[in-house]
Design an enzyme around this catalytic site. Sequence first.
Site, PDB file in Angstrom:
ATOM      1  CE  LYS A 169      -0.598  -9.068  -8.489  1.00 30.03           C
ATOM      2  NZ  LYS A 169       0.874  -9.290  -8.532  1.00 30.03           N
ATOM      3  N   GLY A 200      -0.010 -13.861 -10.357  1.00 28.02           N
ATOM      4  CA  GLY A 200      -0.182 -13.265 -11.682  1.00 28.02           C
ATOM      5  C   GLY A 200       0.473 -11.910 -11.755  1.00 28.02           C
ATOM      6  N   GLY A 202       0.733  -7.856 -12.176  1.00 28.30           N
ATOM      7  CA  GLY A 202      -0.080  -6.749 -11.697  1.00 28.30           C
ATOM      8  C   GLY A 202      -0.991  -6.194 -12.773  1.00 28.30           C
ATOM      9  CB  VAL A 205      -3.954 -11.263 -11.671  1.00 23.90           C
ATOM     10  CG1 VAL A 205      -4.782 -11.624 -10.453  1.00 23.90           C
ATOM     11  CG2 VAL A 205      -3.766 -12.489 -12.557  1.00 23.90           C
ATOM     12  N   GLY A 206      -4.001  -8.097 -11.265  1.00 21.22           N
ATOM     13  CA  GLY A 206      -4.274  -6.919 -10.426  1.00 21.22           C
ATOM     14  C   GLY A 206      -5.272  -5.997 -11.091  1.00 21.22           C
ATOM     15  CD  GLU A 244      -0.912   1.153   4.878  1.00 23.62           C
ATOM     16  OE1 GLU A 244      -0.125   2.124   4.940  1.00 23.62           O
ATOM     17  OE2 GLU A 244      -1.817   0.968   5.688  1.00 23.62           O
ATOM     18  CD  GLU A 378       9.644   4.282  -1.635  1.00 26.36           C
ATOM     19  OE1 GLU A 378       8.964   3.974  -2.624  1.00 26.36           O
ATOM     20  OE2 GLU A 378       9.313   4.044  -0.467  1.00 26.36           O
TER      21      GLU A 378
HETATM   22  P1  NAD Z   1       4.509  -2.229  -7.180  1.00 33.50           P
HETATM   23  O1  NAD Z   1       3.562  -1.124  -6.926  1.00 33.50           O
HETATM   24  O2  NAD Z   1       5.169  -2.303  -8.506  1.00 33.50           O
HETATM   25  O3  NAD Z   1       3.788  -3.645  -7.000  1.00 33.50           O
HETATM   26  C1  NAD Z   1       3.022  -3.965  -5.866  1.00 33.50           C
HETATM   27  C2  NAD Z   1       1.974  -4.984  -6.243  1.00 33.50           C
HETATM   28  O4  NAD Z   1       1.075  -4.376  -7.168  1.00 33.50           O
HETATM   29  C3  NAD Z   1       2.533  -6.223  -6.950  1.00 33.50           C
HETATM   30  O5  NAD Z   1       1.788  -7.361  -6.549  1.00 33.50           O
HETATM   31  C4  NAD Z   1       2.297  -5.927  -8.412  1.00 33.50           C
HETATM   32  O6  NAD Z   1       2.189  -7.093  -9.203  1.00 33.50           O
HETATM   33  C5  NAD Z   1       0.963  -5.188  -8.334  1.00 33.50           C
HETATM   34  N1  NAD Z   1       0.672  -4.332  -9.487  1.00 33.50           N
HETATM   35  C6  NAD Z   1       1.549  -3.764 -10.359  1.00 33.50           C
HETATM   36  N2  NAD Z   1       0.865  -3.092 -11.314  1.00 33.50           N
HETATM   37  C7  NAD Z   1      -0.457  -3.225 -11.033  1.00 33.50           C
HETATM   38  C8  NAD Z   1      -1.656  -2.759 -11.666  1.00 33.50           C
HETATM   39  N3  NAD Z   1      -1.637  -2.031 -12.785  1.00 33.50           N
HETATM   40  N4  NAD Z   1      -2.834  -3.071 -11.103  1.00 33.50           N
HETATM   41  C9  NAD Z   1      -2.889  -3.811  -9.962  1.00 33.50           C
HETATM   42  N5  NAD Z   1      -1.799  -4.313  -9.339  1.00 33.50           N
HETATM   43  C10 NAD Z   1      -0.587  -4.010  -9.867  1.00 33.50           C
HETATM   44  O7  NAD Z   1       5.541  -2.164  -6.002  1.00 33.50           O
HETATM   45  P2  NAD Z   1       6.713  -3.179  -5.688  1.00 33.50           P
HETATM   46  O8  NAD Z   1       7.836  -2.877  -6.619  1.00 33.50           O
HETATM   47  O9  NAD Z   1       6.200  -4.552  -5.670  1.00 33.50           O
HETATM   48  O10 NAD Z   1       7.076  -2.745  -4.172  1.00 33.50           O
HETATM   49  C11 NAD Z   1       7.857  -1.631  -3.874  1.00 33.50           C
HETATM   50  C12 NAD Z   1       6.999  -0.426  -3.504  1.00 33.50           C
HETATM   51  O11 NAD Z   1       6.056  -0.742  -2.499  1.00 33.50           O
HETATM   52  C13 NAD Z   1       7.826   0.701  -2.940  1.00 33.50           C
HETATM   53  O12 NAD Z   1       7.491   1.908  -3.573  1.00 33.50           O
HETATM   54  C14 NAD Z   1       7.439   0.753  -1.461  1.00 33.50           C
HETATM   55  O13 NAD Z   1       7.568   1.974  -0.854  1.00 33.50           O
HETATM   56  C15 NAD Z   1       6.060   0.250  -1.462  1.00 33.50           C
HETATM   57  N6  NAD Z   1       5.737  -0.377  -0.169  1.00 33.50           N
HETATM   58  C16 NAD Z   1       4.949   0.288   0.731  1.00 33.50           C
HETATM   59  C17 NAD Z   1       4.656  -0.269   1.969  1.00 33.50           C
HETATM   60  C18 NAD Z   1       3.758   0.420   2.961  1.00 33.50           C
HETATM   61  O14 NAD Z   1       3.292  -0.234   3.886  1.00 33.50           O
HETATM   62  N7  NAD Z   1       3.487   1.678   2.842  1.00 33.50           N
HETATM   63  C19 NAD Z   1       5.165  -1.505   2.282  1.00 33.50           C
HETATM   64  C20 NAD Z   1       5.954  -2.163   1.355  1.00 33.50           C
HETATM   65  C21 NAD Z   1       6.224  -1.582   0.124  1.00 33.50           C
END
Ligand code: NAD
Length: 472
Positions: A169, A200, A202, A205-206, A244, A378
């Site tokens: 996803k 999709g 989060g 689909v997530g 991560e 953050e």
């Molecule tokens: P996010 O957590 O909102 O989304 C990440 C992914 O999770 C997306 O594909 C999203 O659609 C999905 N998602 C959202 N809600 C979900 C749910 N309820 N169930 C399953 N999947 C779901 O984060 P973002 O805004 O896309 O990215 C930014 C964040 O990611 C920042 O906090 C950053 O620190 C973190 N990040 C961490 C690393 C690492 O390696 N540690 C790398 C990149 C980004």
Amino acid sequence: MQRIEHIYIDGEFVTPHGEEWFDLYNPSTEEVIGQVRLGDSHDAQRAIAAARAALPAWSRTTREERLAALRRMHQAIAAREDDLMEAIVKEYGAPAVRGRWMASFPAEVIAQAIETLESFEFEEQVGIARVVLTPVGVAGLITPWNSNAGFICNKLSAALAAGCTAVIKPSEMSALQTQIVIEALHKAGLPKGVFNIVNGRGDVVGEEIARHPDVAKISFTGSSAVGQHLVTTGAATMKRVTLELGGKSPTLVLDDADFASIMPLVLNAGFMNSGQACIAGTRILVPRGRLAEFEQVAKEAITQFKSGDPRDPETAIGPMVSAKQWERVQNYIRIGIDEGATVLAGGEGRPDGLQAGWFVKPTIFTNATNQMRIAREEIFGPVLTVIAYEDEADAIAIANDTRYGLNAMVLGQDVERCERVARQIDSGRVLINTLAHEPRAPFGGFKHSGLGREMGKWGMSAYLEPKTLLRA
Ligand code: NAD
């Protein structure tokens, strides 16, 4: 205007059951540049069923068969580097140098998985027992927008190398990159169902991946809030989880540091990936006795970090990925001012001369404390916070006084002392006078920065379960 209307299930491009169209933006212009049709929970279920059906055969493949598949993947992805570069600049706004790195990283991580698999020990004799590492099952891989193609390829190549099949996803905001990755992987000719990719939301689909009993493992990169939610949801079906997550990484400037020579490291660590990096060094710890000197050097050096058009080779910082992200960063700048920190450089609003695009002024706060929200939360934008410390012990205490623990940097002339300090920092990675990266070493975080590790043999082990065999 590009319209992406297919997802990828069981070796085929298919029209999703989901009917929602999602707009894709160019963050440098705020214009809609495309649309992607999103899958729904029904599509996720089909993808999981395909991965499950492909699992018995794939999990029994030999090392050589997996290596051959990974080499084809590597070749196919490497051939699309220029297309990936274009997509990354268009839909994410990465400046040229960063964009090139992000476009070549997907092939590099597959090459890493190949290297790991070549020498990986799947079996070990322990006393009278034979310990056999076996694939955990179907893996659900969920990626964020700040390096979507790289995260897909990293997670997928480790999962396949271990003998797992996968449902991916990707970030719904990075569909141009995802489309290129799907086309390349399709060309690599892997067995049907071994990997499936469903664009999709989060929470649709997530969520289905997190909930579904046929998914044995989740590997997620994204925010700490969603990561925690996945652990809770996954617990019902006892999923293995690798996370991560975010960071608030300290850059610890020791009192013997030569500020002029370390400043490029300090600012590059803070502003990498336009500040949208989980490992960004956003808390800069400086000896109080030399604070004024540090501020002066930083104020001068930041003028070299131009925020603007990612296609301009002079640009170091591109736009924020979305209007939401831009608002979030602006809000944190206001919070810092309201908390009483001093704006040393940058501040609210767009950089001078830019009327459109989600651009932020590279910003440094000083006269801040580690208790302020700008030091604890953050921001995920080019906003750094300088915090003064009294002595080495105080610096280490401040570095560790955070819920995160993903990355840290120690800067100073006495390398032995730097290492002594580095060993006392609670962080998955500590860099000493460098921004180097070692892809064979484990990557991941302490505390709220994550669970488990990716990369190298540690990354692959996360897709394997040890099985102990004893015989008479
Ligand atoms: P996010 O957590 O909102 O989304 C990440 C992914 O999770 C997306 O594909 C999203 O659609 C999905 N998602 C959202 N809600 C979900 C749910 N309820 N169930 C399953 N999947 C779901 O984060 P973002 O805004 O896309 O990215 C930014 C964040 O990611 C920042 O906090 C950053 O620190 C973190 N990040 C961490 C690393 C690492 O390696 N540690 C790398 C990149 C980004």
